[in-house]
Design an enzyme around this catalytic site. Structure first.
Site, PDB file in Angstrom:
ATOM      1  N   ASN A 182      -0.619  -2.607  -9.805  1.00  0.00           N
ATOM      2  CA  ASN A 182       0.239  -3.649  -9.661  1.00  0.00           C
ATOM      3  C   ASN A 182      -0.430  -4.854 -10.348  1.00  0.00           C
ATOM      4  OD1 ASN A 182      -1.264  -5.189  -7.742  1.00  0.00           O
ATOM      5  ND2 ASN A 182      -0.754  -3.398  -6.370  1.00  0.00           N
TER       6      ASN A 182
ATOM      7  N   ASP B 216      -3.160   4.192  -7.208  1.00  0.00           N
ATOM      8  CA  ASP B 216      -3.989   3.009  -7.108  1.00  0.00           C
ATOM      9  C   ASP B 216      -4.846   3.123  -5.858  1.00  0.00           C
ATOM     10  OD1 ASP B 216      -3.111  -0.574  -6.979  1.00  0.00           O
ATOM     11  OD2 ASP B 216      -4.903   0.423  -7.617  1.00  0.00           O
TER      12      ASP B 216
ATOM     13  N   THR C 291       6.926   6.138 -11.601  1.00  0.00           N
ATOM     14  CA  THR C 291       7.802   7.021 -11.150  1.00  0.00           C
ATOM     15  C   THR C 291       7.653   6.992  -9.748  1.00  0.00           C
ATOM     16  OG1 THR C 291       6.576   8.830 -11.525  1.00  0.00           O
ATOM     17  CG2 THR C 291       8.109   8.377 -13.205  1.00  0.00           C
TER      18      THR C 291
HETATM   19  N1  APR Z   1      -2.602  11.946  -8.774  1.00  0.00           N
HETATM   20  C1  APR Z   1      -1.418  12.098  -9.702  1.00  0.00           C
HETATM   21  N2  APR Z   1      -0.319  11.534  -9.327  1.00  0.00           N
HETATM   22  C2  APR Z   1       0.067  10.839  -8.279  1.00  0.00           C
HETATM   23  C3  APR Z   1      -1.123  10.674  -7.306  1.00  0.00           C
HETATM   24  C4  APR Z   1      -2.143  11.220  -7.480  1.00  0.00           C
HETATM   25  N3  APR Z   1      -3.317  10.918  -6.584  1.00  0.00           N
HETATM   26  N4  APR Z   1      -0.451   9.831  -6.116  1.00  0.00           N
HETATM   27  C5  APR Z   1       0.693   9.501  -6.606  1.00  0.00           C
HETATM   28  N5  APR Z   1       1.168  10.313  -7.832  1.00  0.00           N
HETATM   29  C6  APR Z   1       2.369  10.316  -8.444  1.00  0.00           C
HETATM   30  C7  APR Z   1       3.571   9.756  -7.771  1.00  0.00           C
HETATM   31  O1  APR Z   1       4.004  11.047  -7.026  1.00  0.00           O
HETATM   32  C8  APR Z   1       4.390   9.443  -8.956  1.00  0.00           C
HETATM   33  O2  APR Z   1       5.084  10.349  -9.590  1.00  0.00           O
HETATM   34  O3  APR Z   1       2.072   9.251  -9.444  1.00  0.00           O
HETATM   35  C9  APR Z   1       3.306   8.593  -9.776  1.00  0.00           C
HETATM   36  C10 APR Z   1       3.405   7.006  -9.744  1.00  0.00           C
HETATM   37  O4  APR Z   1       3.371   6.674  -8.390  1.00  0.00           O
HETATM   38  P1  APR Z   1       2.735   5.272  -7.618  1.00  0.00           P
HETATM   39  O5  APR Z   1       1.531   5.574  -7.569  1.00  0.00           O
HETATM   40  O6  APR Z   1       3.553   4.783  -6.588  1.00  0.00           O
HETATM   41  O7  APR Z   1       2.959   4.248  -8.939  1.00  0.00           O
HETATM   42  P2  APR Z   1       4.002   3.327  -9.524  1.00  0.00           P
HETATM   43  O8  APR Z   1       5.203   4.034  -9.338  1.00  0.00           O
HETATM   44  O9  APR Z   1       3.614   2.997 -10.867  1.00  0.00           O
HETATM   45  O10 APR Z   1       4.221   2.136  -8.488  1.00  0.00           O
HETATM   46  C11 APR Z   1       2.903   1.258  -8.430  1.00  0.00           C
HETATM   47  O11 APR Z   1       2.485   1.627  -6.105  1.00  0.00           O
HETATM   48  O12 APR Z   1       0.511   1.998  -5.162  1.00  0.00           O
HETATM   49  C12 APR Z   1       1.176   0.868  -5.745  1.00  0.00           C
HETATM   50  O13 APR Z   1      -0.416  -0.762  -5.924  1.00  0.00           O
HETATM   51  C13 APR Z   1       0.453   0.133  -6.759  1.00  0.00           C
HETATM   52  O14 APR Z   1       1.977  -1.783  -6.618  1.00  0.00           O
HETATM   53  C14 APR Z   1       1.857  -0.486  -7.247  1.00  0.00           C
HETATM   54  C15 APR Z   1       2.924   0.473  -7.088  1.00  0.00           C
END
Ligand code: APR
Length: 185
Positions: free
Chosen positions: A32, A42, A132
Site C-alpha cells: 500500500n 505484504d 485481486t
Molecule cells: N503468495 C502469493 N499470493 C498471495 C499470498 C502469498 N503469500 N497471500 C495472498 N496472495 C494473493 C491473494 O489471494 C490475492 O489474490 O495475492 C493477491 C493479492 O492480494 P493482497 O495481498 O490482498 O494484495 P492487494 O489486493 O493488492 O491489496 C493490497 O492489502 O495486504 C494489504 O498492505 C496491503 O494495503 C495493501 C493491500
C-alpha cells in the site's frame, strides 16, 4: 494438480505457490502507499523477510516518496531473509476508486516493476496477482491486464529470462489461465 503452465517461449511461468518462497532475483510486493506493511502478500513478505525490508521502506518514505508511493509506481529494496535477492514494492489500484484509471494503473504496476528489474540487470522476477485481494480487482479483468502488460514488455526486452505469475490457489491460477491474453494480438 496442475503445477505450472508456461507461455511466451517459456519466459513466463504461471504457477501456484507462496510469493515469499520464490527463489528469483526479485519478488514483487502488493504493497500500500505507506510502504509500512499490511496483510496478504505484504504481510507475508515482511514477516518472512524481516525488519531490514521495513527499514529500507522507511528510508524511501523519508527520501524519494515522503507522501507515500502512488498507485502504479514501484521501488526496490533488499529482500532481507527471503530466498529472493530484492523486493520490488508496487501499489495496485483499489478497484473502482481511480475514476476509471484502474486498468491503466494496474498495467503500470507490472510495467514499472519489470522496468525496475531490468534497470537493475535482474533476470528473474515473480509477481503475485496484484490488487485481486484486499483491493478487490476482479480476477478475470486483472488477468487480461497483467498478461497484456507482461507480453508487451517482454516483446521489447532481452534482459528478463523468467517472469513468474504466482497464484495462492489452484482456482486462482485456473481463472488467470482462462482469461490471460498472452497470445492475443
Ligand atoms: N503468495 C502469493 N499470493 C498471495 C499470498 C502469498 N503469500 N497471500 C495472498 N496472495 C494473493 C491473494 O489471494 C490475492 O489474490 O495475492 C493477491 C493479492 O492480494 P493482497 O495481498 O490482498 O494484495 P492487494 O489486493 O493488492 O491489496 C493490497 O492489502 O495486504 C494489504 O498492505 C496491503 O494495503 C495493501 C493491500
Amino acid at each position: 494438480m496442475v503445477f505450472e503452465t508456461r507461455f511466451l517461449n517459456d519466459r513466463v511461468v504461471v504457477a501456484v505457490g507462496d510469493i515469499a518462497r520464490q527463489q528469483v532475483d526479485a519478488i514483487v510486493n502488493a504493497a500500500n502507499s505507506s510502504l509500512l506493511g499490511g496483510g496478504g502478500v505484504d504481510g507475508a513478505i515482511h514477516r518472512v523477510g524481516g525488519p531490514r525490508i521495513l527499514e529500507e521502506c522507511r528510508e524511501i518514505r523519508r527520501g524519494q516518496y515522503p507522501k507515500g508511493l502512488p498507485p502504479g509506481k514501484a521501488v526496490i529494496t533488499t529482500a532481507g531473509n527471503l530466498p529472493a535477492r530484492h523486493v520490488i514494492h508496487t501499489v495496485g489500484p483499489v478497484y473502482g476508486e481511480h475514476n476509471g484509471a484502474d486498468a491503466e494503473l494496474l498495467a503500470a504496476c507490472y510495467e514499472q516493476s519489470l522496468k525496475l528489474a531490468t534497470t537493475h540487470s535482474l533476470t528473474s522476477i515473480a509477481f503475485p496477482a496484484i490488487s485481486t485481494g484486499a483491493y478487490r480487482y476482479p480476477r478475470a479483468e486483472a488477468a487480461a491486464i497483467a498478461s497484456q502488460s507482461v507480453r508487451q514488455f517482454l516483446e521489447n526486452d532481452e534482459t528478463l529470462r523468467e517472469v513468474r505469475l504466482i497464484f495462492f490457489s489452484e482456482s486462482d491460477m485456473k481463472m488467470f489461465t482462462k482469461h490471460q491474453e498472452f497470445l492475443k494480438r
